[in-house]
Write a protein that holds these residues in place. Structure first.
Motif, mmCIF file in Angstrom:
data_model
loop_
_atom_site.group_PDB
_atom_site.id
_atom_site.type_symbol
_atom_site.label_atom_id
_atom_site.label_comp_id
_atom_site.label_asym_id
_atom_site.label_seq_id
_atom_site.Cartn_x
_atom_site.Cartn_y
_atom_site.Cartn_z
ATOM 1 N N GLY A 172 -72.702 37.711 47.933
ATOM 2 C CA GLY A 172 -71.496 35.934 47.968
ATOM 3 C C GLY A 172 -71.122 36.609 47.090
ATOM 4 N N THR A 173 -70.781 37.163 46.039
ATOM 5 C CA THR A 173 -70.012 36.839 44.856
ATOM 6 C C THR A 173 -68.733 37.859 45.170
ATOM 7 N N ASP A 174 -67.751 38.311 43.735
ATOM 8 C CA ASP A 174 -66.128 38.906 44.141
ATOM 9 C C ASP A 174 -66.267 40.033 43.447
ATOM 10 N N ASN A 245 -55.447 41.109 44.197
ATOM 11 C CA ASN A 245 -56.121 42.338 44.816
ATOM 12 C C ASN A 245 -56.841 40.415 44.519
ATOM 13 N N TYR A 246 -56.445 40.278 43.151
ATOM 14 C CA TYR A 246 -57.393 38.951 42.062
ATOM 15 C C TYR A 246 -56.458 38.063 42.543
ATOM 16 N N ILE A 247 -54.905 37.749 43.705
ATOM 17 C CA ILE A 247 -54.563 36.921 43.989
ATOM 18 C C ILE A 247 -54.892 36.676 45.620
ATOM 19 N N LEU A 248 -55.074 37.979 46.182
ATOM 20 C CA LEU A 248 -55.835 37.884 47.511
ATOM 21 C C LEU A 248 -56.912 37.158 48.011
ATOM 22 N N THR A 249 -57.884 37.434 46.610
ATOM 23 C CA THR A 249 -59.340 37.769 46.905
ATOM 24 C C THR A 249 -59.808 36.034 46.860
ATOM 25 N N ARG A 250 -58.686 35.545 46.280
ATOM 26 C CA ARG A 250 -58.444 34.120 45.856
ATOM 27 C C ARG A 250 -57.969 33.066 47.143
ATOM 28 N N VAL A 251 -56.936 33.097 47.755
ATOM 29 C CA VAL A 251 -56.634 33.125 48.912
ATOM 30 C C VAL A 251 -57.238 33.090 49.710
ATOM 31 N N MET A 252 -57.743 34.301 50.518
ATOM 32 C CA MET A 252 -58.454 34.654 51.470
ATOM 33 C C MET A 252 -59.509 33.783 51.227
ATOM 34 N N GLN A 253 -60.770 33.517 50.183
ATOM 35 C CA GLN A 253 -62.054 32.753 50.420
ATOM 36 C C GLN A 253 -61.681 31.680 50.141
ATOM 37 N N SER A 254 -60.574 31.070 50.326
ATOM 38 C CA SER A 254 -60.111 29.671 50.696
ATOM 39 C C SER A 254 -59.850 29.702 52.621
ATOM 40 N N GLU A 261 -66.523 33.129 63.302
ATOM 41 C CA GLU A 261 -67.919 32.976 63.718
ATOM 42 C C GLU A 261 -67.797 34.462 64.912
ATOM 43 N N PRO A 262 -67.122 34.077 66.085
ATOM 44 C CA PRO A 262 -67.264 35.361 67.047
ATOM 45 C C PRO A 262 -67.442 36.555 67.032
ATOM 46 N N TYR A 263 -67.483 36.857 65.091
ATOM 47 C CA TYR A 263 -67.188 38.006 64.876
ATOM 48 C C TYR A 263 -68.794 38.101 64.663
ATOM 49 N N GLY A 264 -69.121 37.008 64.283
ATOM 50 C CA GLY A 264 -70.688 37.656 63.333
ATOM 51 C C GLY A 264 -70.221 37.419 62.180
ATOM 52 N N ALA A 265 -69.526 38.175 61.422
ATOM 53 C CA ALA A 265 -68.946 38.193 60.263
ATOM 54 C C ALA A 265 -68.713 37.258 58.644
ATOM 55 N N SER A 266 -69.067 37.229 57.975
ATOM 56 C CA SER A 266 -69.057 36.050 56.394
ATOM 57 C C SER A 266 -67.350 36.400 56.116
ATOM 58 N N LEU A 267 -66.542 35.662 55.707
ATOM 59 C CA LEU A 267 -66.091 35.541 54.996
ATOM 60 C C LEU A 267 -65.701 35.648 53.600
ATOM 61 N N LYS A 268 -66.953 35.553 52.861
ATOM 62 C CA LYS A 268 -67.767 35.683 51.448
ATOM 63 C C LYS A 268 -67.749 36.949 51.371
ATOM 64 N N THR A 269 -68.421 38.011 52.232
ATOM 65 C CA THR A 269 -68.370 39.232 52.232
ATOM 66 C C THR A 269 -66.893 39.913 52.539
ATOM 67 N N ALA A 271 -63.852 38.903 52.545
ATOM 68 C CA ALA A 271 -62.349 38.554 51.841
ATOM 69 C C ALA A 271 -62.498 39.327 50.798
ATOM 70 N N PRO A 272 -63.430 39.162 49.804
ATOM 71 C CA PRO A 272 -63.171 40.841 48.486
ATOM 72 C C PRO A 272 -62.990 42.401 49.556
ATOM 73 N N LEU A 273 -63.476 42.426 50.451
ATOM 74 C CA LEU A 273 -62.813 43.420 50.799
ATOM 75 C C LEU A 273 -61.722 44.055 51.617
ATOM 76 N N TRP A 274 -61.342 42.821 52.528
ATOM 77 C CA TRP A 274 -59.639 42.498 52.364
ATOM 78 C C TRP A 274 -58.485 42.329 52.158
ATOM 79 N N ALA A 275 -58.806 41.798 50.739
ATOM 80 C CA ALA A 275 -58.530 41.651 49.878
ATOM 81 C C ALA A 275 -57.592 42.828 49.108
#
Length: 460
Positions: A172-174, A245-254, A261-269, A271-275
Motif C-alpha cells: 500500500g505504498t507508492d 508521475n509524482y503529481i499524478l500519483t498524489r492526485v489519483m490517490q486522493s 468497488e464494482p471492479y474489486g480493485a484497490s485505489l492504493k494499488t 493509482a501509482p500504476l495509472w500515474a
C-alpha cells in the motif's frame, strides 16, 4: 521428497536459463517437474496455478512494459538518448569516460527508459569513448550494468522502473517510499561502483592493457554531436515522466475509492500504476512530436513502435512465466517448510528475512521483477503483518524489497546479463567479474546497510 523436487526443479531451470534457452517454454516444464515429484496433479497445476498467476501478473503490469518499451525506442530513434549521453561525456571529459557511461545509463533508466533499451542506446557511444580513451573494452559491461541495473532501477526515489512499482501492490505504498534511505542506497551503489571500475581501469592501464583488438560488434566512430537533438530538449521527456508521475500519483490517490468497488480493485494499488502509465504515455507523445523530423518518416516510426511492442511482449512473457513458475512452487505442500525457514530468519525485524528471500528468488529465477513478485506473493502479507506487529513502517518493506531485487538477479544466467554481453560482443569470462561487483555484490551490501539504518532510525 517435495523439498528435493523444488531444489531439483530450481537447479534445472537455472541451468537451462544459463544455457540461453527460453524460460517461456521451460519454466512451466520445470514447474510441472516439481509438481510431479511432489505428487500433485499436473494438468490442474498448469492451468489453474501456472497460467492463472502468470497471466494475473501480465494483466496488471503489461501496459507498463508496453508503454515503457515503446518510449525507450522513441528515445533511441529520435536520437534523444544519444544526445543525453554525448552531453554528459562533454561535461566530464576524457578522464571521466567511465563516469560518463554510468551517468548516461543512470539518467536514461531513471527517466523511465527500459533497461534493455538503455544498453542498446548507450553501447555504441560507450564503446567509441572507451576506444578513444584506451580503456579495456571488457570493463564496459560493468559500467553499463552499474548505470542501468542498480541505483536508477531500485534505489532512487520515484524511479519508474517496474522493480520499484511491484511492492506497491503488497504494502500500500507508492514509488517514493522511504526516499532518503533510497537516495543513500543509490549513492552507495554509485560511488563504490565507480570506485571499483576506476580501480580496475587504472590497474589495467598500468599493466599496459588498452582497448583491445578483434572485438565483435564494434560500433562506428562517434556521431557528430551537431547532428543530434539539443540535450536540453532531449531530457524533457524524462523530466515529464518524473515530475508528472509524482503529481499524478498524489492526485489519483486522493480520489474517492468508491468508483473502483464494482471492479474489486484497490485505489492504493492502481493509482501509482495509472500515474506512471499516463506519464510515460504523455512523454512518448511529446518525444514523437518534437522528434518527428529526426524519426525521418512514417516507416521508421512504425519500425520503432513495432520494435518496442515486440520487445515488451518478450519481456512480459518471460517475467510472467517466471511468476507462474514461482506460483506453482508456492502452491506445493513442501514450500511451507521453505517459507517457514525464510520467516525464521529473525533479527527482530522482517527486513532481513525479506532481503534474503527476495535476493534468493531473484537469483534463482534470473529476474529482479520475477523473483520479487514470487517472494511477495508468497510472503508479502506475512511480512506486512510482522511489520505491523513490531511497529515498522511499510515503506521500509517496499524499499528493501526493491533494493534486494537488484542483487542476486544479475547472476550469470540472467537474461539481461546475457543480452548485455551479446550487445557488447564480449563473454562472461572477460567481463562478468565486473558485472558481479557492480550489479550484485555492491547492491547486496548496500541493501543491508540500509536495513541497519532503517532499524536504527526508522523510515525517512
Amino acid at each position: 521428497m517435495g523439498v528435493l523436487g523444488i531444489i531439483i526443479s530450481l537447479a534445472l531451470l537455472t541451468f537451462i536459463a544459463y544455457r540461453g534457452y527460453s524460460v517461456i517454454l521451460f519454466a512451466p516444464l520445470c514447474a510441472l517437474l516439481a509438481a510431479l515429484i511432489a505428487g500433485v496433479p499436473l494438468l490442474p497445476t498448469y492451468s489453474e496455478v501456472f497460467m492463472t498467476k502468470g497471466m494475473a501478473f501480465a494483466r496488471l503490469y503489461f501496459p507498463l512494459f508496453l508503454i515503457g518499451a515503446v518510449f525507450g525506442k522513441l528515445m533511441e530513434t529520435t536520437g534523444a538518448a544519444s544526445s543525453i549521453a554525448h552531453w554528459i561525456t562533454q561535461k566530464v571529459g576524457k578522464k571521466g569516460t567511465i563516469l560518463a557511461v554510468v551517468l548516461s545509463c543512470g539518467i536514461l533508466a531513471y527517466g523511465g527508459v527500459s533497461i534493455f533499451v538503455v544498453a542498446f542506446a548507450v553501447y555504441p557511444i560507450g564503446a567509441a569513448l572507451f576506444r578513444e580513451a584506451g580503456i579495456p573494452k571488457r570493463l564496459l559491461p560493468g559500467a553499463i550494468a552499474l548505470g542501468s541495473w542498480t541505483f536508477a532501477m531500485t534505489a532512487l526515489p520515484g524511479t519508474p522502473q517496474i522493480q520499484n512499482l511491484i511492492p506497491v501492490k503488497y504494502f500500500g505504498t507508492d514509488a517514493y517510499a522511504a526516499p532518503i534511505l533510497g537516495l543513500l542506497a543509490g549513492i552507495c551503489m554509485f560511488v563504490f561502483g565507480v570506485i571499483w571500475l576506476e580501480y580496475r581501469k587504472n590497474k589495467a592501464l598500468a599493466a599496459g592493457e588498452g582497448y583491445g583488438t578483434g572485438h565483435k560488434n564494434e560500433p562506428d566512430a562517434l556521431i557528430n554531436p551537431e547532428e543530434l537533438m539539443k540535450p536540453g530538449l532531449a531530457i524533457v521527456p524524462l523530466l515529464i515522466v518524473l515530475i508528472l508521475n509524482y503529481i499524478l500519483t498524489r492526485v489519483m490517490q486522493s480520489w474517492d475509492p468508491a468508483f473502483l468497488e464494482p471492479y474489486g480493485a484497490s485505489l492504493k494499488t492502481m493509482a501509482p500504476l495509472w500515474a506512471l502509465l499516463v506519464s510515460v504515455a504523455i512523454a512518448s507523445l511529446f518525444i514523437t512530436i518534437v522528434g518527428w523530423k529526426r524519426i525521418n518518416g512514417e516507416a521508421n516510426f512504425k519500425a520503432a513502435i513495432t520494435a518496442g511492442v515486440s520487445g515488451s511482449l518478450l519481456a512480459i512473457m518471460n517475467t510472467s512465466s517466471e511468476v507462474g513458475y514461482g506460483s506453482v512452487i508456492k502452491s506445493l505442500p513442501a514450500f511451507d517448510k521453505v517459507a517457514d525457514f525464510m520467516m525464521g530468519i529473525d533479527f527482530g525485524t522482517p527486513l532481513v528475512s525479506e532481503a534474503i528471500t527476495v535476493n534468493v528468488l531473484a537469483g534463482i529465477t534470473g529476474s529482479a521483477s520475477g523473483g520479487m513478485t514470487i517472494a511477495l506473493e508468497a510472503m508479502g502479507a506475512r511480512y506486512l503483518e510482522w511489520a505491523n506487529a513490531v511497529g515498522l513502517n511499510p515503506e521500509l518493506l517496499h524499499k528493501v524489497a526493491s533494493l534486494a531485487s537488484g542483487g542476486f538477479d544479475a547472476l550469470p544466467h540472467n537474461g539481461a546479463v546475457i543480452t548485455l554481453l551479446a550487445i557488447c560482443g564480449l563473454t562472461h569470462k572477460s567481463s562478468y567479474k565486473d558485472i558481479f561487483m557492480t550489479a550484485v555484490l555492491i547492491p547486496f551490501a548496500s541493501t543491508f546497510l540500509i536495513i541497519i539504518l532503517a532499524t536504527l532510525f526508522g523510515a525517512f
